[in-house]
Motif scaffolding. Structure first.
Motif, PDB file in Angstrom:
ATOM      1  N   ALA A   7      36.309 -16.110  16.209  1.00  0.00           N
ATOM      2  CA  ALA A   7      35.940 -17.694  16.648  1.00  0.00           C
ATOM      3  C   ALA A   7      34.359 -18.218  16.663  1.00  0.00           C
ATOM      4  O   ALA A   7      34.504 -19.029  17.006  1.00  0.00           O
ATOM      5  N   THR A 160      30.123 -24.547  16.804  1.00  0.00           N
ATOM      6  CA  THR A 160      31.572 -24.880  17.055  1.00  0.00           C
ATOM      7  C   THR A 160      32.877 -25.920  17.823  1.00  0.00           C
ATOM      8  O   THR A 160      33.962 -25.678  17.515  1.00  0.00           O
ATOM      9  N   LEU A 164      36.460 -28.485  15.819  1.00  0.00           N
ATOM     10  CA  LEU A 164      37.409 -29.256  16.620  1.00  0.00           C
ATOM     11  C   LEU A 164      37.068 -30.657  15.929  1.00  0.00           C
ATOM     12  O   LEU A 164      38.609 -31.259  16.384  1.00  0.00           O
ATOM     13  N   VAL A 217      44.532 -22.378  14.941  1.00  0.00           N
ATOM     14  CA  VAL A 217      43.364 -21.839  16.974  1.00  0.00           C
ATOM     15  C   VAL A 217      43.654 -23.481  17.254  1.00  0.00           C
ATOM     16  O   VAL A 217      43.766 -24.354  17.065  1.00  0.00           O
ATOM     17  N   PHE A 219      42.865 -24.772  21.141  1.00  0.00           N
ATOM     18  CA  PHE A 219      41.217 -25.301  21.799  1.00  0.00           C
ATOM     19  C   PHE A 219      40.895 -25.738  22.996  1.00  0.00           C
ATOM     20  O   PHE A 219      42.185 -26.844  23.236  1.00  0.00           O
ATOM     21  N   LEU A 234      38.491 -20.982  22.414  1.00  0.00           N
ATOM     22  CA  LEU A 234      39.255 -20.973  21.405  1.00  0.00           C
ATOM     23  C   LEU A 234      40.025 -19.538  21.563  1.00  0.00           C
ATOM     24  O   LEU A 234      39.783 -18.955  22.128  1.00  0.00           O
TER      25      LEU A 234
END
Length: 276
Positions: A7, A160, A164, A217, A219, A234
C-alpha cells in the motif's frame, strides 16, 4: 521485505481526473459542499503544495508462506530549502521474525544515511550509519541500500492520496475528529489495474508486483476543512493474503528538523560491497 509495502508503493502517481466517474456523496465540512470525487482531487492538489509535514504509519500483512509481517514507523518531510526526509521504522517484522533495532534513513540533498543493524551486518560496515550518494544507489546496483530506499521512498503524502482518485465509488460517509481536528470521512475502492495505469510507467511495474495478489483496494480517507489529508487507511484481501495500512499526517507546512547524523558515527559503504 518489498512485499511488506503494497500500500505504500505509490511514488510518482499522476493526478487523474475523475469528474463524471459516478462518485457519490458530498462533503459538508467548511463553507462549500464538494462532491466526494472532487474533494479527493482537491486534497491531492493541497497535498502537492505542502512543503513539510510529519506522519505515522502502520502496515500489517498476512498470508502466503512468510507468515505475518508488520512495519510501524514515523517520518518527517520537507521540500524546501532542499528535499529532506527522516524515516524511522521502529518495528519491522517479516515472516514472524523481528528485524533487530528497526531501521532509520535520512535523505539530505543527494545523500542518503542509513542506520540498520541487519544492513550493516550484511555490508560489513564498522559505523552505525552508512552514507551513500543517490547516484551510487541508482547507478551501481546497491541491492541492499536500493531495497531499503525503495521502502523509505514509499512514504509519501501526495502520492498516497493520488491513488484514491481512480476510485469510481468514493463517497462521503460522515464527519469525525482525527487528532483533535474536524474532518470529513470518505470511503471507497479502487482497482489495482487502473491504479497501475494511472502512475508513472517507471513505478507501474513495482506497484503491480507489490499488489499482485490483490485486485481491489478498499480505502477510508479523512480530510480537514482545508482539504488536507489527515488520515488514510488502505486494505486488501485476496486468496488468504491481506494487508492493512493506516497513515496519519500532521504538521503541514510547519518547521521540521532534519539533520545528518554526527560525522564520527558515519561510514561509507565498504568497497567490497560496491556493485553487489
Amino acid at each position: 521485505m518489498r512485499r511488506l509495502a503494497p500500500a505504500l508503493a505509490l511514488g510518482g502517481a499522476a493526478l487523474v481526473a475523475v469528474a463524471g466517474c459516478g462518485a457519490q456523496g458530498t462533503s459538508s465540512l467548511g463553507n462549500v459542499k464538494l462532491a466526494a470525487a472532487e474533494a479527493v482531487q482537491q486534497s491531492v492538489q493541497k497535498a502537492e503544495a505542502v512543503t513539510s509535514y510529519s506522519g505515522d504509519v502502520v502496515l500489517e500483512a498476512t498470508g502466503g508462506d512468510k507468515g505475518a509481517s508488520k512495519i510501524q514507523g514515523s517520518l518527517l518531510y520537507q521540500s524546501k530549502p532542499q528535499l529532506a526526509t527522516d524515516i524511522r521504522l521502529d518495528t519491522i517484522t517479516y515472516g514472524g521474525q523481528n528485524v533487530p533495532g528497526g531501521a532509520r534513513a535520512i535523505l539530505s540533498g543527494d545523500t542518503v544515511y542509513v542506520k540498520s543493524e541487519l544492513l550493516n551486518k550484511f555490508a560489513g560496515a564498522n559505523k552505525p550509519w552508512i552514507k551513500v550518494s543517490l547516484a551510487d544507489v541508482d547507478a551501481k546496483g546497491q541491492a541492499g541500500i536500493k531495497g531499503f530506499m525503495d521502502q523509505v521512498q514509499q512514504f509519501d503524502l501526495a502520492s498516497t492520496v493520488k491513488l484514491l482518485t481512480v476510485s469510481k465509488d468514493v463517497k462521503a460517509v460522515g464527519t469525525e475528529t482525527v487528532g483533535g481536528v474536524d474532518t470529513t470521512h470518505y470511503s471507497g475502492t479502487f482497482p489495482v489495474a487502473e491504479a497501475a495505469q494511472a502512475i508513472d510507467p517507471a513505478k507501474s511495474e513495482q506497484l503491480q508486483q507489490d499488489l499482485s495478489r490483490v485486485k481491489n483496494v478498499k480505502f477510508d480517507f479523512w480530510s480537514d476543512a482545508q482539504n488536507l489529508p489527515r488520515k488514510v487507511t488502505l486494505s486488501g484481501s485476496e486468496q488468504g493474503n491481506t494487508f492493512n495500512l493506516t497513515a496519519f499526517f500532521k504538521g503541514f507546512n510547519e518547521p521540521v528538523e532534519i539533520a545528518a547524523p554526527p560525522a564520527d558515527q558515519v561510514g561509507d559503504l565498504p568497497k567490497n560491497h560496491v556493485g553487489n
